[in-house]
Design an enzyme around this catalytic site. Sequence first.
Site, PDB file in Angstrom:
ATOM      1  N   GLU A 110       0.806  -1.243   0.000  1.00 56.73           N
ATOM      2  CA  GLU A 110       0.000   0.000   0.000  1.00 56.73           C
ATOM      3  C   GLU A 110       0.830   1.279   0.000  1.00 56.73           C
ATOM      4  OE1 GLU A 110      -2.902  -0.254   3.150  1.00 56.73           O
ATOM      5  OE2 GLU A 110      -3.814  -2.060   2.324  1.00 56.73           O
ATOM      6  N   ASN A 163       2.207  -5.136  -3.175  1.00 56.77           N
ATOM      7  CA  ASN A 163       0.800  -5.475  -2.902  1.00 56.77           C
ATOM      8  C   ASN A 163      -0.012  -4.210  -2.626  1.00 56.77           C
ATOM      9  OD1 ASN A 163      -1.137  -7.669  -2.238  1.00 56.77           O
ATOM     10  ND2 ASN A 163      -1.039  -6.885  -0.136  1.00 56.77           N
ATOM     11  N   HIS A 181     -10.224  -6.187  -2.272  1.00 58.02           N
ATOM     12  CA  HIS A 181     -11.297  -5.944  -1.305  1.00 58.02           C
ATOM     13  C   HIS A 181     -12.432  -5.268  -2.067  1.00 58.02           C
ATOM     14  CE1 HIS A 181      -8.841  -7.173   2.027  1.00 58.02           C
ATOM     15  NE2 HIS A 181      -7.893  -6.314   1.697  1.00 58.02           N
ATOM     16  N   GLU A 223      -5.974 -10.730  -1.127  1.00 56.94           N
ATOM     17  CA  GLU A 223      -6.790 -10.468   0.075  1.00 56.94           C
ATOM     18  C   GLU A 223      -8.278 -10.425  -0.271  1.00 56.94           C
ATOM     19  OE1 GLU A 223      -5.351  -7.112   2.370  1.00 56.94           O
ATOM     20  OE2 GLU A 223      -3.271  -7.584   1.915  1.00 56.94           O
ATOM     21  N   ASP A 256     -12.034 -10.359  -0.666  1.00 59.25           N
ATOM     22  CA  ASP A 256     -13.321 -10.428   0.045  1.00 59.25           C
ATOM     23  C   ASP A 256     -14.285  -9.521  -0.708  1.00 59.25           C
ATOM     24  OD1 ASP A 256     -12.301  -7.972   1.046  1.00 59.25           O
ATOM     25  OD2 ASP A 256     -12.039  -8.733   3.071  1.00 59.25           O
TER      26      ASP A 256
END
Length: 298
Positions: free
Chosen positions: A127, A169, A205, A232, A234
């Site tokens: 990030e 990432n 996400h 990650e 979701d």
Amino acid sequence: ASTLGASAAQSGRYFGAAIAAGKLSNSTYTGILNREFNSVTPENEMKWDATEPSQGSFNYSGGDRILSQGQSMGAKVRGHALLWYQQEPGWAQSMSGTALRNAMMNHVTQVATHYKGKIYAWDVVNEAFADGGSGGRRDSNLQRTGNDWIEAAFKAARAADPNAKLCYNDYNTDGVNAKSTGIYNMVKDFKARGVPIDCVGFQSHLGTSIPGDYQSNLQRFAALGVDVQITELDVAQGGNQANIYATVTRACLAVSRCTGITVWGIRDSDSWRTGENPLLFDNSGNKKAAYTSVLNAL
Ligand code: XIL
């Protein structure tokens, strides 16, 4: 095949979950974990605040617990994350300049050395890019040590663990946009100059929709000569949840350099997105429609 991991393995890929050391005593949790997944990522245990709570004093207890769980399953272990502007220990938050840069590189070297030979892929930097239209770096104390901090971190990680794949990432990179293009340009520059980078992680996400160019965005990164991974995943509960999960799964399978998918937790009750029910298993550990959708897409 009848599980996520075995189905992903049919195309040479993995299907992983982020896991928490504190939940490994829950038999519903570990039952699903051992049955379904062939990769694990520590949800918090390998982050800077966990691994170096005071400067120069390292604590690998939680990370080692995740590692041994992964090894007991014959699973890959993704290392997450060596440098991130969040979950910095307090001592690092208050540092700057050369002292911080030295502490950052020492952290990368020490943690990557501790796990040398055990990690499939490290999120070396997490990030670092800004949201919105700038395409530039996010302001942080890490960034203020100099724009070369990312390449310095990748070089230190390579020196410490030459066999781990080294990833950048980030999130909000789910299609071609200013942020993903900023990252794309950095990766292209790293490849041109021989900075060691092997993979890009797309956190994914997601809300109740997915950009139409999700797959082509993965593909443009792969064309630079790096692996891509969904790191990650979701997806907010809603009418589209199962379809969005299937779209992501099909996109990874359509990109030969997409090596695997990780969901950010197991049951909805394990998710960091409280109340959004964004995962593949319900609070009781039952398979949701999204689970079946992913399995059918693999
Ligand atoms: C989250 C964890 O799931 C939470 O338990 C923790 O409190 C905060 O961090 N992007 C990342 C992950 O790279 O490390 C974050 O994990 C979620 C967003």
